[in-house]
Design an enzyme around this catalytic site. Structure first.
Site, PDB file in Angstrom:
ATOM      1  CB  ALA A 159       1.484   0.624   6.841  1.00  0.00           C
TER       2      ALA A 159
ATOM      3  NE  ARG B  96       9.782   6.826   8.426  1.00  0.00           N
ATOM      4  CZ  ARG B  96       8.850   6.541   7.499  1.00  0.00           C
ATOM      5  NH1 ARG B  96       9.049   5.525   6.665  1.00  0.00           N
ATOM      6  NH2 ARG B  96       7.758   7.266   7.407  1.00  0.00           N
TER       7      ARG B  96
ATOM      8  CD  GLU C 262      10.242  -6.789   6.758  1.00  0.00           C
ATOM      9  OE1 GLU C 262       9.937  -7.854   7.328  1.00  0.00           O
ATOM     10  OE2 GLU C 262      10.372  -5.707   7.358  1.00  0.00           O
TER      11      GLU C 262
ATOM     12  CE1 TYR D 273       8.800   5.436   2.690  1.00  0.00           C
ATOM     13  CE2 TYR D 273       7.233   7.258   2.817  1.00  0.00           C
ATOM     14  CZ  TYR D 273       7.731   6.071   3.310  1.00  0.00           C
ATOM     15  OH  TYR D 273       7.178   5.511   4.435  1.00  0.00           O
TER      16      TYR D 273
ATOM     17  CG  HIS E  49      10.958  -1.636   5.100  1.00  0.00           C
ATOM     18  ND1 HIS E  49       9.593  -1.630   4.939  1.00  0.00           N
ATOM     19  CD2 HIS E  49      11.262  -2.727   5.835  1.00  0.00           C
ATOM     20  CE1 HIS E  49       9.087  -2.668   5.577  1.00  0.00           C
ATOM     21  NE2 HIS E  49      10.072  -3.359   6.131  1.00  0.00           N
TER      22      HIS E  49
ATOM     23  CG  ASN F  89       8.355  -1.707   0.690  1.00  0.00           C
ATOM     24  OD1 ASN F  89       7.754  -1.757   1.770  1.00  0.00           O
ATOM     25  ND2 ASN F  89       8.944  -0.597   0.251  1.00  0.00           N
TER      26      ASN F  89
ATOM     27  N   PRO G 228       0.791  -1.225   0.000  1.00  0.00           N
ATOM     28  CG  PRO G 228      -0.141  -1.106   2.132  1.00  0.00           C
ATOM     29  CD  PRO G 228       0.532  -2.046   1.186  1.00  0.00           C
ATOM     30  CG  ASN G 229      -0.379   4.252   1.162  1.00  0.00           C
ATOM     31  OD1 ASN G 229      -1.358   4.686   0.554  1.00  0.00           O
ATOM     32  ND2 ASN G 229      -0.472   3.760   2.372  1.00  0.00           N
TER      33      ASN G 229
ATOM     34  NE  ARG H  68       3.945   6.788   1.545  1.00  0.00           N
ATOM     35  CZ  ARG H  68       4.140   5.561   1.993  1.00  0.00           C
ATOM     36  NH1 ARG H  68       4.506   4.612   1.162  1.00  0.00           N
ATOM     37  NH2 ARG H  68       3.938   5.273   3.257  1.00  0.00           N
TER      38      ARG H  68
HETATM   39  C1  DQA Z   1       8.071   1.504   3.994  1.00  0.00           C
HETATM   40  C2  DQA Z   1       8.127   1.774   5.503  1.00  0.00           C
HETATM   41  C3  DQA Z   1       6.772   1.528   6.125  1.00  0.00           C
HETATM   42  O1  DQA Z   1       6.828   1.777   7.526  1.00  0.00           O
HETATM   43  C4  DQA Z   1       5.744   2.452   5.513  1.00  0.00           C
HETATM   44  O2  DQA Z   1       4.463   2.193   6.052  1.00  0.00           O
HETATM   45  C5  DQA Z   1       5.716   2.378   4.022  1.00  0.00           C
HETATM   46  C6  DQA Z   1       6.989   2.328   3.319  1.00  0.00           C
HETATM   47  C7  DQA Z   1       9.417   1.838   3.300  1.00  0.00           C
HETATM   48  O3  DQA Z   1       9.607   1.352   2.181  1.00  0.00           O
HETATM   49  O4  DQA Z   1      10.226   2.583   3.836  1.00  0.00           O
HETATM   50  O5  DQA Z   1       4.672   2.440   3.400  1.00  0.00           O
HETATM   51  O6  DQA Z   1       7.819   0.127   3.798  1.00  0.00           O
END
Ligand code: DQA
Length: 146
Positions: free
Chosen positions: A78, A108, A99, A22, A101, A75, A9-10, A17
């Protein structure tokens, strides 16, 4: 070898964003960069993005059948921090899983320090921007060649 890259998501909103966290690159640009890097290293890539938890579970389940891939770079955004459904899906499939990020989640907010996915992955890479995905591809290749 082939790797399935899953974004949650996102992450489709990258580029607009929270740029300070990011960066400016869109997901399409990042994916093109990963694809080129992977190719140079003898790795084929296939990409999937969804904002929906169940669709991410399905993509994980289908790593071998639909995507014909040998590993997963995930990735989960959240969902990383609370989706036991995605964690269980990862436990269902017997391929190397990393995994990733973009940001350093440990630098954070506290809620980002917990991953409910990591124990069903071979490892975790975070904090290197788009390079996190590339490093994860190399890690999966390394595991597969062991
Ligand atoms: C993320 C880190 C997560 O905490 C966050 O909710 C994201 C992006 C990252 O790629 O840094 O959506 O996965």
């Amino acid at each position: 070898m082939k790797i399935l890259i899953i974004n949650g998501p996102n992450l489709n909103m990258l580029g607009e964003r929270e740029e300070a966290i990011y960066g400016k690159q869109t997901l399409d640009t990042i994916n093109a960069e990963i694809k080129a890097f992977a190719q140079k290293n003898g790795i084929e890539t296939v990409f999937f993005q969804s904002n929906i938890e169940g669709e991410i579970c399905e993509a994980v389940q289908q790593v071998k059948t639909v995507y014909k891939a040998d590993g997963i770079v995930l990735n989960a955004g959240a969902y990383t921090h609370y989706s036991h459904a995605i964690g269980d899906a990862l436990a269902c499939v017997n391929v190397p899983k990393v995994e990733v990020h973009i940001s350093n989640v440990h630098a954070r907010e506290d809620f980002r320090h917990l991953s409910v996915l990591a124990d069903n992955c071979n490892g975790v890479i975070c904090g290197f921007g788009a390079d996190s995905y590339k490093l994860a591809c190399l890690a999966i290749k390394g595991i597969s060649e062991r």
